[in-house]
Motif scaffolding. Structure first.
Motif, PDB file in Angstrom:
ATOM      1  N   TYR A 290       0.829  -1.213   0.000  1.00  0.00           N
ATOM      2  CA  TYR A 290       0.000   0.000   0.000  1.00  0.00           C
ATOM      3  C   TYR A 290       0.859   1.257   0.000  1.00  0.00           C
ATOM      4  O   TYR A 290       0.661   2.174  -0.814  1.00  0.00           O
ATOM      5  CB  TYR A 290      -0.919  -0.009   1.228  1.00  0.00           C
ATOM      6  CG  TYR A 290      -1.711   1.268   1.398  1.00  0.00           C
ATOM      7  CD1 TYR A 290      -2.858   1.509   0.647  1.00  0.00           C
ATOM      8  CD2 TYR A 290      -1.297   2.257   2.298  1.00  0.00           C
ATOM      9  CE1 TYR A 290      -3.584   2.694   0.796  1.00  0.00           C
ATOM     10  CE2 TYR A 290      -2.005   3.434   2.445  1.00  0.00           C
ATOM     11  CZ  TYR A 290      -3.146   3.650   1.699  1.00  0.00           C
ATOM     12  OH  TYR A 290      -3.844   4.821   1.839  1.00  0.00           O
ATOM     13  N   ARG A 295       0.874   4.487  -2.711  1.00  0.00           N
ATOM     14  CA  ARG A 295       1.136   5.862  -2.281  1.00  0.00           C
ATOM     15  C   ARG A 295       2.442   6.420  -2.838  1.00  0.00           C
ATOM     16  O   ARG A 295       2.755   7.599  -2.644  1.00  0.00           O
ATOM     17  CB  ARG A 295       1.127   5.942  -0.759  1.00  0.00           C
ATOM     18  CG  ARG A 295      -0.174   5.469  -0.123  1.00  0.00           C
ATOM     19  CD  ARG A 295      -1.381   6.273  -0.605  1.00  0.00           C
ATOM     20  NE  ARG A 295      -1.312   7.647  -0.185  1.00  0.00           N
ATOM     21  CZ  ARG A 295      -1.824   8.104   0.966  1.00  0.00           C
ATOM     22  NH1 ARG A 295      -2.450   7.258   1.786  1.00  0.00           N
ATOM     23  NH2 ARG A 295      -1.727   9.369   1.278  1.00  0.00           N
ATOM     24  N   PRO A 346      -9.848   0.092  10.561  1.00  0.00           N
ATOM     25  CA  PRO A 346      -9.433   1.195   9.664  1.00  0.00           C
ATOM     26  C   PRO A 346      -8.763   0.717   8.377  1.00  0.00           C
ATOM     27  O   PRO A 346      -8.880   1.387   7.341  1.00  0.00           O
ATOM     28  CB  PRO A 346      -8.446   1.989  10.531  1.00  0.00           C
ATOM     29  CG  PRO A 346      -8.849   1.689  11.938  1.00  0.00           C
ATOM     30  CD  PRO A 346      -9.293   0.262  11.910  1.00  0.00           C
ATOM     31  N   PHE A 347      -8.080  -0.426   8.418  1.00  0.00           N
ATOM     32  CA  PHE A 347      -7.446  -0.951   7.207  1.00  0.00           C
ATOM     33  C   PHE A 347      -8.489  -1.486   6.224  1.00  0.00           C
ATOM     34  O   PHE A 347      -8.270  -1.485   5.017  1.00  0.00           O
ATOM     35  CB  PHE A 347      -6.435  -2.041   7.554  1.00  0.00           C
ATOM     36  CG  PHE A 347      -5.270  -1.552   8.371  1.00  0.00           C
ATOM     37  CD1 PHE A 347      -4.594  -0.406   8.013  1.00  0.00           C
ATOM     38  CD2 PHE A 347      -4.848  -2.239   9.493  1.00  0.00           C
ATOM     39  CE1 PHE A 347      -3.515   0.050   8.754  1.00  0.00           C
ATOM     40  CE2 PHE A 347      -3.787  -1.794  10.252  1.00  0.00           C
ATOM     41  CZ  PHE A 347      -3.112  -0.642   9.884  1.00  0.00           C
ATOM     42  N   MET A 350      -9.789   1.874   4.633  1.00  0.00           N
ATOM     43  CA  MET A 350      -8.876   2.870   4.065  1.00  0.00           C
ATOM     44  C   MET A 350      -8.969   2.929   2.545  1.00  0.00           C
ATOM     45  O   MET A 350      -9.392   1.978   1.882  1.00  0.00           O
ATOM     46  CB  MET A 350      -7.433   2.588   4.505  1.00  0.00           C
ATOM     47  CG  MET A 350      -6.768   1.406   3.854  1.00  0.00           C
ATOM     48  SD  MET A 350      -5.063   1.243   4.470  1.00  0.00           S
ATOM     49  CE  MET A 350      -4.558  -0.248   3.577  1.00  0.00           C
ATOM     50  N   ASN A 351      -8.580   4.076   1.997  1.00  0.00           N
ATOM     51  CA  ASN A 351      -8.569   4.284   0.558  1.00  0.00           C
ATOM     52  C   ASN A 351      -7.221   4.840   0.131  1.00  0.00           C
ATOM     53  O   ASN A 351      -6.290   4.898   0.934  1.00  0.00           O
ATOM     54  CB  ASN A 351      -9.717   5.208   0.144  1.00  0.00           C
ATOM     55  CG  ASN A 351      -9.686   6.529   0.909  1.00  0.00           C
ATOM     56  OD1 ASN A 351      -8.629   7.152   1.061  1.00  0.00           O
ATOM     57  ND2 ASN A 351     -10.843   6.949   1.409  1.00  0.00           N
ATOM     58  N   THR A 354      -5.970   7.857   2.406  1.00  0.00           N
ATOM     59  CA  THR A 354      -5.910   7.755   3.867  1.00  0.00           C
ATOM     60  C   THR A 354      -4.591   8.329   4.380  1.00  0.00           C
ATOM     61  O   THR A 354      -3.527   8.066   3.820  1.00  0.00           O
ATOM     62  CB  THR A 354      -6.039   6.283   4.313  1.00  0.00           C
ATOM     63  OG1 THR A 354      -7.307   5.775   3.887  1.00  0.00           O
ATOM     64  CG2 THR A 354      -5.935   6.161   5.828  1.00  0.00           C
ATOM     65  N   MET A 358      -2.177   7.713  10.140  1.00  0.00           N
ATOM     66  CA  MET A 358      -3.187   6.788  10.653  1.00  0.00           C
ATOM     67  C   MET A 358      -2.786   5.342  10.379  1.00  0.00           C
ATOM     68  O   MET A 358      -3.014   4.453  11.212  1.00  0.00           O
ATOM     69  CB  MET A 358      -4.546   7.086  10.008  1.00  0.00           C
ATOM     70  CG  MET A 358      -5.186   8.376  10.469  1.00  0.00           C
ATOM     71  SD  MET A 358      -6.843   8.599   9.782  1.00  0.00           S
ATOM     72  CE  MET A 358      -7.702   7.186  10.495  1.00  0.00           C
ATOM     73  N   VAL A 359      -2.183   5.099   9.219  1.00  0.00           N
ATOM     74  CA  VAL A 359      -1.699   3.752   8.902  1.00  0.00           C
ATOM     75  C   VAL A 359      -0.672   3.313   9.936  1.00  0.00           C
ATOM     76  O   VAL A 359      -0.728   2.208  10.478  1.00  0.00           O
ATOM     77  CB  VAL A 359      -1.078   3.723   7.483  1.00  0.00           C
ATOM     78  CG1 VAL A 359      -0.441   2.357   7.214  1.00  0.00           C
ATOM     79  CG2 VAL A 359      -2.139   4.029   6.426  1.00  0.00           C
ATOM     80  N   ASN A 441      -8.180  -4.051   1.247  1.00  0.00           N
ATOM     81  CA  ASN A 441      -9.303  -3.975   2.191  1.00  0.00           C
ATOM     82  C   ASN A 441      -9.843  -5.359   2.513  1.00  0.00           C
ATOM     83  O   ASN A 441     -10.065  -5.708   3.684  1.00  0.00           O
ATOM     84  CB  ASN A 441     -10.432  -3.118   1.605  1.00  0.00           C
ATOM     85  CG  ASN A 441     -10.079  -1.662   1.442  1.00  0.00           C
ATOM     86  OD1 ASN A 441     -10.623  -0.966   0.596  1.00  0.00           O
ATOM     87  ND2 ASN A 441      -9.148  -1.163   2.232  1.00  0.00           N
TER      88      ASN A 441
END
Length: 473
Positions: A290, A295, A346-347, A350-351, A354, A358-359, A441
């Motif tokens: 991810y 990212r 949250p995982f 997430m998009n 995110t 937070m990750v 996800n």
């Protein structure tokens, strides 16, 4: 008479040698995660092929661990530690200079052989040299190593690769391994019971190798679109293990004692440990994908985002060990799995936008939950066994943990791949970041299901209020 009463040794020094040796060997489980893209380019291989550098490491561990239980009864502590570190040094040296992927893979397997002996021997020795009322704290140190080493691996390799090539990852650990070997040669004492007349049960070794090896291989290829082949390999593995169990139950002194599973507490603890390891492998497999692929971050940035989890883990592992000595494992297991389940949500949501802080935060919370489970539950299970079954129980726990790790990694990658591909084929998303996030996800949906199973199993344990050890026979 206890070992402490028969032998004179420096318990702190022995523990230090084992902890450093185990740290450097376990570090290699995940140290190549962030280096994989560069290795793929250097050797011209696919991601699926490159993943075998980690999968083969886990498989070799899982195959050798059962045999190591025999080695512990046959050879001295010092002999085994010298052999283990020598194997690891040889494998590390070959890996550092490998001219092709095949030799690098062989080197990783040699490394894993040394690592499996070191890990199993350390846990067995710790249960000998530490009294029962201090085993929780001692295993907390083991937990620090078992979870901290693989957690810090991606960060460490990212720092190295920011300046050097992936080969320097191996050059980095080599001096530490050599130092441990030198300390072993000078200071290691023999503390395990040895029966030199004990003979190798070759049929059991073959059945164990075929059983665990085929099962691990079948699990590892399950996510590569080879469902029929994976199923056949798993059937062969199950058949080999069935024959091994039947042979062991007919023998007075089997190579691997499956009677440890007669203990209800040991069974539940093993399940808890296996699931916690799957939950550990999940973020360490999915989050670098991810952070780096989706990212666009570097390997170093990816490692730094996950670093707080590794730091928190070190503190929690030691604190959890001390808490275990007071109240036992049930409370820690239940709270740990609740924390894992909560931090996974949250995982799942997430998009591609995110916030990365937070990750890192929820990854750290997930690691806290895992740290509350892994070594306390290991101690819970082994304390439920008589002393003469400790090495067999340790072998079983670690073997099934490795099987669980391989199974979990293969399953998560399969979910990620299949869901991402289906999202593109169905037209839900175009090929790119959105489809990949969608797959991640759903991979974490699998993690939360595992966490719920672990929570149920942990809640079934008896609360022993710290008095967890049964009298040995």
């Amino acid at each position: 008479m206890s070992v402490q009463g028969r032998l004179t040794f420096n318990r702190t020094l022995i523990a230090f040698i084992f902890l450093i040796g185990t740290f450097v060997t376990i570090l290699n489980q995940t140290v190549l995660f962030t280096a994989l893209p560069e290795i793929m380019v250097d050797f011209g291989i696919s991601a699926g092929t490159g993943q075998w550098l980690t999968t083969a490491y886990l498989m070799a561990n899982g195959i050798l661990l059962p045999v190591t239980a025999f080695f512990i009864g046959k050879y001295t502590t010092r002999q085994l530690m010298i052999a283990a570190m020598s194997l690891f040094i040889i494998g590390t040296t070959i890996a550092a200079v490998s001219p092709n992927f095949t030799l690098l893979l062989i080197a990783r397997i040699i490394q894993a052989c040394g690592a499996s002996i070191t890990m199993l021997l350390m846990q067995t020795v710790f249960f000998i040299i530490f009294p029962k009322e201090k085993r929780g704290a001692a295993m907390g140190l083991v937990g620090f190593v078992v979870a901290f080493a693989p957690a810090i691996g991606p960060t460490l390799s990212g720092l190295i690769m920011n300046q050097f090539s992936w080969r320097y990852i191996f050059f980095m650990v080599l001096p530490v391994a050599i130092m441990v070997l030198i300390l072993t040669l000078i200071y290691m004492k023999n503390v395990t019971e040895v029966n030199k007349r004990q003979k190798m049960d070759i049929p059991s070794v073959l059945l164990s190798t075929v059983g665990f090896g085929a099962l691990l291989y079948g699990i590892s290829i399950a996510g590569s679109g080879r469902a029929l082949s994976a199923t056949l390999w798993c059937i062969v593995g199950a058949a080999g293990l069935t024959l091994l169990i039947l042979k062991g139950l007919r023998s007075e002194k089997p190579m691997l004692e499956f009677r440890v599973f007669k203990s209800y507490a040991f069974v539940l603890s093993t399940i808890a440990v296996v699931i916690s390891f799957i939950c550990l492998m999940a973020p360490q497999t999915m989050l670098p994908i991810y952070i780096q692929n989706i990212r666009g971050m570097t390997a170093l940035e990816s490692g730094l985002i996950l670093l707080p989890g590794a730091i928190v883990n070190g503190v929690v592992s030691m604190v959890a060990g001390k808490i275990y000595d007071r109240i036992g494992g049930k409370f820690l297991g239940v709270i740990g799995y609740i924390l894992i389940a909560a931090s996974v949500i949250p995982f799942i949501l997430m998009n591609a936008e995110t916030a990365l802080w937070m990750v890192g935060l929820f990854y750290a919370l997930m690691i806290v939950g895992i740290s509350m489970i892994m070594m306390p539950m290991t101690t819970e299970g082994l304390n439920a066994l008589p002393d003469h079954l400790i090495s067999h129980g340790t072998a079983m726990l670690n073997t099934f943990r490795q099987i669980g790790g391989s199974m979990g990694t293969a399953l998560l990658i399969a979910i990620y791949t299949e869901v991402s591909s289906h999202a593109v084929e169905s037209g839900r998303f175009s090929e790119g970041a959105q489809s990949q996030v969608y797959g991640i996800n759903y991979a974490f949906v699998g993690v939360i299901i595992f966490a719920i199973v672990g929570l149920v199993g942990s809640s079934l344990l008896k609360s022993r209020k710290g008095k967890v050890a049964l009298s040995s026979k």
